[in-house]
Motif scaffolding. Structure first.
Motif: not given
Length: 248
Positions: A69, A73, A77, A136, A139-140, A143-144, A146-147
């Protein structure tokens, strides 16, 4: 002598250019080989972790899942930032933040690898909640970021597409200039207006000369015409005038 020095200088320059090109080619080939080796090593490592996740349930399998994971991630990114950074200079701050996040991710991955060789399963199970929480959080954050980059790129793409559509519509309208509405010509009805040539033709029975009621002008003698009373050149002097019959 000067020609020999010029030829020698040209030879040296050609040699230097060849050495420089060879060094650049070697460095490019080395970078390509390192990239290929890194990708192959990463593929092998991911395959090993997936195998451990499936073959070893429990704490060992969860460690492998956390590593997969985290890697997935961070890799996604990084690729998103590298793809968007050349077109968007405002992502420089995002790159700095991602580098700081990558340092934390590397520390966490080192801890997860070290715990793979931990023989004490009880200690490993006790450390898993903290490791899971750190994974977590990292990765959060990744991910934030990257999004946000993806949404920004898509928004710019939509705005550019809207502007392009407006320009194309304007250009298409300019190319179709002949379809503009032109003023209609006045309609002529047969009962209201005479045809254009009706006024040009003379009416039947109309006189072509002067209008009726006006006397014709007297004809003027031409300049070359002579009066009948004027003596002619062929007449004799005594014939030009009549003798009176009676002189008395």
């Amino acid at each position: 002598m000067e020609a020999i020095w010029i030829l020698l200088l040209l030879f040296v320059l050609i040699m230097l250019a060849g050495v420089y090109a060879a060094v650049r080619a070697v460095r490019a080939a080395k970078r390509g080989i390192d990239r290929t080796v890194h990708q192959a090593r990463r593929t092998v490592e991911d395959t090993r972790l997936r195998a451990r996740q499936l073959a070893q349930p429990g704490a060992a399998g969860e460690l492998a899942q956390l590593q997969l994971s985290l890697r997935g991630s961070m890799r996604a990114t990084s690729q998103a930032l590298q793809a968007a950074a050349p077109q968007d200079q405002s992502l420089s701050e995002s790159l700095v933040l991602f580098q700081r996040l990558s340092a934390h991710a590397q520390d966490l991955e080192a801890d997860l690898k070290r715990l793979e060789q931990e023989p004490d399963r009880a200690r490993l199970a006790a450390l898993l909640p903290d490791l899971r929480q750190r994974t977590e959080r990292i990765t959060h954050s990744a991910d934030s970021l990257r999004w946000a980059v993806q949404e920004r790129t898509q928004r710019f793409a939509h705005d550019d597409l809207d502007s392009l559509n407006r320009e194309i519509e304007m250009e298409a309208g300019a190319l179709r200039h002949w379809t503009a509405v032109e003023p209609e010509e006045p309609r002529t009805d047969a009962g209201s207006w005479p045809p254009p040539e009706a006024g040009a033709r003379p009416e039947a029975g109309a006189r072509s000369g002067p209008e009726a009621g006006q006397e014709p002008e007297p004809q003027r003698p031409s300049l070359g015409a002579r009066s009948q009373t004027e003596p002619q050149a062929w007449q004799k002097p005594w014939q030009q005038s009549r003798r009176p019959e009676n002189t008395a």
